[in-house]
Design a protein around this motif. Structure first.
Motif, PDB file in Angstrom:
ATOM      1  N   MET A   1       0.836  -1.193   0.000  1.00  8.71           N
ATOM      2  CA  MET A   1       0.000   0.000   0.000  1.00  8.71           C
ATOM      3  C   MET A   1       0.874   1.247   0.000  1.00  8.71           C
ATOM      4  N   GLY A   2       0.439   2.259  -0.735  1.00 11.63           N
ATOM      5  CA  GLY A   2       1.140   3.525  -0.736  1.00 11.63           C
ATOM      6  C   GLY A   2       2.286   3.637  -1.714  1.00 11.63           C
ATOM      7  N   TRP A   3       2.518   2.612  -2.513  1.00 15.30           N
ATOM      8  CA  TRP A   3       3.658   2.656  -3.435  1.00 15.30           C
ATOM      9  C   TRP A   3       3.491   3.742  -4.500  1.00 15.30           C
ATOM     10  N   GLN A   4       2.227   4.078  -4.805  1.00 15.35           N
ATOM     11  CA  GLN A   4       2.000   5.073  -5.850  1.00 15.35           C
ATOM     12  C   GLN A   4       2.623   6.420  -5.463  1.00 15.35           C
ATOM     13  N   VAL A   5       2.387   6.843  -4.220  1.00 16.02           N
ATOM     14  CA  VAL A   5       2.929   8.115  -3.743  1.00 16.02           C
ATOM     15  C   VAL A   5       4.450   8.048  -3.688  1.00 16.02           C
ATOM     16  N   GLU A   6       4.987   6.896  -3.283  1.00 15.89           N
ATOM     17  CA  GLU A   6       6.436   6.744  -3.178  1.00 15.89           C
ATOM     18  C   GLU A   6       7.102   6.730  -4.554  1.00 15.89           C
ATOM     19  N   THR A   7       6.387   6.267  -5.569  1.00 19.89           N
ATOM     20  CA  THR A   7       6.949   6.133  -6.913  1.00 19.89           C
ATOM     21  C   THR A   7       6.889   7.440  -7.691  1.00 19.89           C
ATOM     22  N   LEU A   8       5.946   8.285  -7.364  1.00 19.28           N
ATOM     23  CA  LEU A   8       5.721   9.497  -8.145  1.00 19.28           C
ATOM     24  C   LEU A   8       6.947  10.398  -8.268  1.00 19.28           C
ATOM     25  N   PRO A   9       7.741  10.651  -7.215  1.00 21.30           N
ATOM     26  CA  PRO A   9       8.915  11.512  -7.382  1.00 21.30           C
ATOM     27  C   PRO A   9       9.897  11.007  -8.432  1.00 21.30           C
ATOM     28  N   ALA A  10      10.072   9.693  -8.524  1.00 22.71           N
ATOM     29  CA  ALA A  10      10.965   9.132  -9.543  1.00 22.71           C
ATOM     30  C   ALA A  10      10.436   9.416 -10.940  1.00 22.71           C
ATOM     31  N   LEU A  11       9.111   9.324 -11.124  1.00 27.40           N
ATOM     32  CA  LEU A  11       8.531   9.622 -12.431  1.00 27.40           C
ATOM     33  C   LEU A  11       8.681  11.105 -12.771  1.00 27.40           C
ATOM     34  N   ARG A  12       8.503  11.947 -11.774  1.00 30.34           N
ATOM     35  CA  ARG A  12       8.671  13.385 -12.014  1.00 30.34           C
ATOM     36  C   ARG A  12      10.119  13.692 -12.421  1.00 30.34           C
ATOM     37  N   ALA A  13      11.060  13.014 -11.803  1.00 35.30           N
ATOM     38  CA  ALA A  13      12.469  13.241 -12.139  1.00 35.30           C
ATOM     39  C   ALA A  13      12.768  12.784 -13.554  1.00 35.30           C
ATOM     40  N   LEU A  14      12.202  11.670 -13.960  1.00 35.03           N
ATOM     41  CA  LEU A  14      12.423  11.184 -15.325  1.00 35.03           C
ATOM     42  C   LEU A  14      11.791  12.136 -16.340  1.00 35.03           C
ATOM     43  N   ALA A  15      10.597  12.638 -16.032  1.00 34.12           N
ATOM     44  CA  ALA A  15       9.948  13.571 -16.940  1.00 34.12           C
ATOM     45  C   ALA A  15      10.728  14.877 -17.033  1.00 34.12           C
ATOM     46  N   ALA A  16      11.343  15.298 -15.927  1.00 34.20           N
ATOM     47  CA  ALA A  16      12.112  16.545 -15.920  1.00 34.20           C
ATOM     48  C   ALA A  16      13.332  16.466 -16.826  1.00 34.20           C
ATOM     49  N   ASP A  17      13.814  15.252 -17.096  1.00 35.70           N
ATOM     50  CA  ASP A  17      14.961  15.075 -17.983  1.00 35.70           C
ATOM     51  C   ASP A  17      14.583  15.210 -19.456  1.00 35.70           C
ATOM     52  N   GLU A  18      13.274  15.301 -19.730  1.00 38.60           N
ATOM     53  CA  GLU A  18      12.797  15.431 -21.099  1.00 38.60           C
ATOM     54  C   GLU A  18      12.485  16.900 -21.382  1.00 38.60           C
ATOM     55  N   PRO A  19      13.260  17.554 -22.253  1.00 31.41           N
ATOM     56  CA  PRO A  19      13.049  18.993 -22.510  1.00 31.41           C
ATOM     57  C   PRO A  19      11.657  19.327 -23.029  1.00 31.41           C
ATOM     58  N   ALA A  20      11.027  18.396 -23.736  1.00 31.46           N
ATOM     59  CA  ALA A  20       9.730  18.702 -24.344  1.00 31.46           C
ATOM     60  C   ALA A  20       8.580  18.644 -23.344  1.00 31.46           C
ATOM     61  N   VAL A  21       8.818  18.086 -22.162  1.00 30.69           N
ATOM     62  CA  VAL A  21       7.732  17.914 -21.193  1.00 30.69           C
ATOM     63  C   VAL A  21       7.340  19.262 -20.601  1.00 30.69           C
ATOM     64  N   GLN A  22       6.052  19.557 -20.644  1.00 32.40           N
ATOM     65  CA  GLN A  22       5.527  20.790 -20.064  1.00 32.40           C
ATOM     66  C   GLN A  22       4.982  20.575 -18.663  1.00 32.40           C
ATOM     67  N   LYS A  23       4.320  19.472 -18.446  1.00 32.98           N
ATOM     68  CA  LYS A  23       3.819  19.180 -17.103  1.00 32.98           C
ATOM     69  C   LYS A  23       3.517  17.695 -16.970  1.00 32.98           C
ATOM     70  N   LEU A  24       3.461  17.250 -15.718  1.00 33.80           N
ATOM     71  CA  LEU A  24       3.108  15.876 -15.390  1.00 33.80           C
ATOM     72  C   LEU A  24       1.991  15.920 -14.361  1.00 33.80           C
ATOM     73  N   GLU A  25       0.909  15.212 -14.649  1.00 35.41           N
ATOM     74  CA  GLU A  25      -0.251  15.201 -13.755  1.00 35.41           C
ATOM     75  C   GLU A  25      -0.610  13.766 -13.399  1.00 35.41           C
ATOM     76  N   VAL A  26      -1.089  13.597 -12.183  1.00 37.33           N
ATOM     77  CA  VAL A  26      -1.585  12.297 -11.745  1.00 37.33           C
ATOM     78  C   VAL A  26      -3.083  12.245 -12.008  1.00 37.33           C
ATOM     79  N   SER A  27      -3.540  11.162 -12.585  1.00 37.31           N
ATOM     80  CA  SER A  27      -4.967  10.986 -12.828  1.00 37.31           C
ATOM     81  C   SER A  27      -5.413   9.662 -12.224  1.00 37.31           C
ATOM     82  N   GLY A  28      -6.667   9.345 -12.399  1.00 37.26           N
ATOM     83  CA  GLY A  28      -7.157   8.074 -11.882  1.00 37.26           C
ATOM     84  C   GLY A  28      -7.286   8.063 -10.371  1.00 37.26           C
ATOM     85  N   SER A  29      -7.211   6.873  -9.787  1.00 37.27           N
ATOM     86  CA  SER A  29      -7.464   6.712  -8.356  1.00 37.27           C
ATOM     87  C   SER A  29      -6.400   7.348  -7.482  1.00 37.27           C
ATOM     88  N   ALA A  30      -5.196   7.605  -8.023  1.00 42.03           N
ATOM     89  CA  ALA A  30      -4.124   8.199  -7.230  1.00 42.03           C
ATOM     90  C   ALA A  30      -4.200   9.723  -7.199  1.00 42.03           C
TER      91      ALA A  30
END
Length: 247
Positions: free
Chosen positions: A1-30
């Motif tokens: 339980m709770g892995w979604q919140v723990e995993t999100l910072p890693a995804l944000r960091a990966l998205a930040a490495d992509e120059p074309a990314v404008q924003k990252l949003e969480v959708s769905g149940s999380a």
């Protein structure tokens, strides 16, 4: 339980490495306060970019397992403006990434109607007839394969009808009257020889007729050609087995 919140910072960091990314949003149940999260929940992430979503989605699909652990399974979808990558890691965390071009038109949920049911009914009848002919020639491999397609056609039809009733194609839980369909479709011996294949075809043809009679009566047609064919296949099988039975 709770892995979604723990995993999100890693995804944000990966998205930040992509120059074309404008924003990252969480959708769905999380999303939001996460009250809908449970042990079965995945992590849905929407990444908005400037440009073609396909190469960004490809790089993220490689970067996520490299950062979070081995990949077990994945699937992809896309239409030019949006690319979806669904990842299952070896520890069974499920991460759904949708990479969308900024300003791209949002696609409304697909609504299925009579045309879709007509296509399913036509495909069902064609597969049923071909399964019978293959079985008559003792090609039990193809006959069984096609016979097993028939309940799948019916389950797709049931999903379409459930979507129509609820007005959505997203169902977080089952537990509706449509959940009895798998049991109904399983109320016949699995196809494996001539007689079980023809019995399976008959059973599922009757289920299709019942479904159409209630939900799409204009699509119901007389199945007499199919039943005459199945009776002929049964008679042929009985004739071929008769000498061995006497011996």
């Amino acid at each position: 339980m709770g892995w979604q919140v723990e995993t999100l910072p890693a995804l944000r960091a990966l998205a930040a490495d992509e120059p074309a990314v404008q924003k990252l949003e969480v959708s769905g149940s999380a999303s939001g306060d996460g009250r809908l999260l449970d042990v079965w929940s995945d992590l849905d992430v929407l990444v908005t970019i400037d440009g073609d979503p396909e190469p960004v989605a490809n790089r993220l699909a490689l970067a996520v397992p490299a950062a979070l652990g081995p990949l077990y399974a994945s699937s992809r979808s896309g239409d030019g403006q949006e690319t979806g990558v669904r990842l299952v890691l070896a520890d069974l965390r499920r991460i759904d990434l949708t990479v969308r071009t900024a300003g791209g038109a949002l696609h409304p949920p697909t609504r299925c109607g009579a045309a879709d049911l007509a296509g399913i009914a036509a495909a069902f009848r064609f597969d049923a007839v071909l399964a019978a002919f293959k079985t008559a020639r003792q090609d039990l491999l193809i006959g069984t394969h096609l016979a097993l397609q028939l309940p799948r056609h019916l389950l797709v039809a049931a999903m379409i009808l459930r979507d129509q009733e609820t007005g959505t194609h997203h169902h977080r839980y089952g537990s509706t009257e449509w959940n009895v369909w798998p049991e109904r479709l399983g109320a016949v011996a699995p196809p494996s020889n001539t007689l079980t294949i023809t019995a399976s075809i008959r059973h599922h043809a009757h289920v299709l007729q019942d479904l159409l009679a209630v939900h799409a009566p204009d699509l119901a047609i007389d199945d007499d050609p199919l039943h005459r064919l199945l009776a002929a296949v049964d008679r042929s099988a009985e004739r071929h087995s008769a000498p061995s039975a006497r011996s």
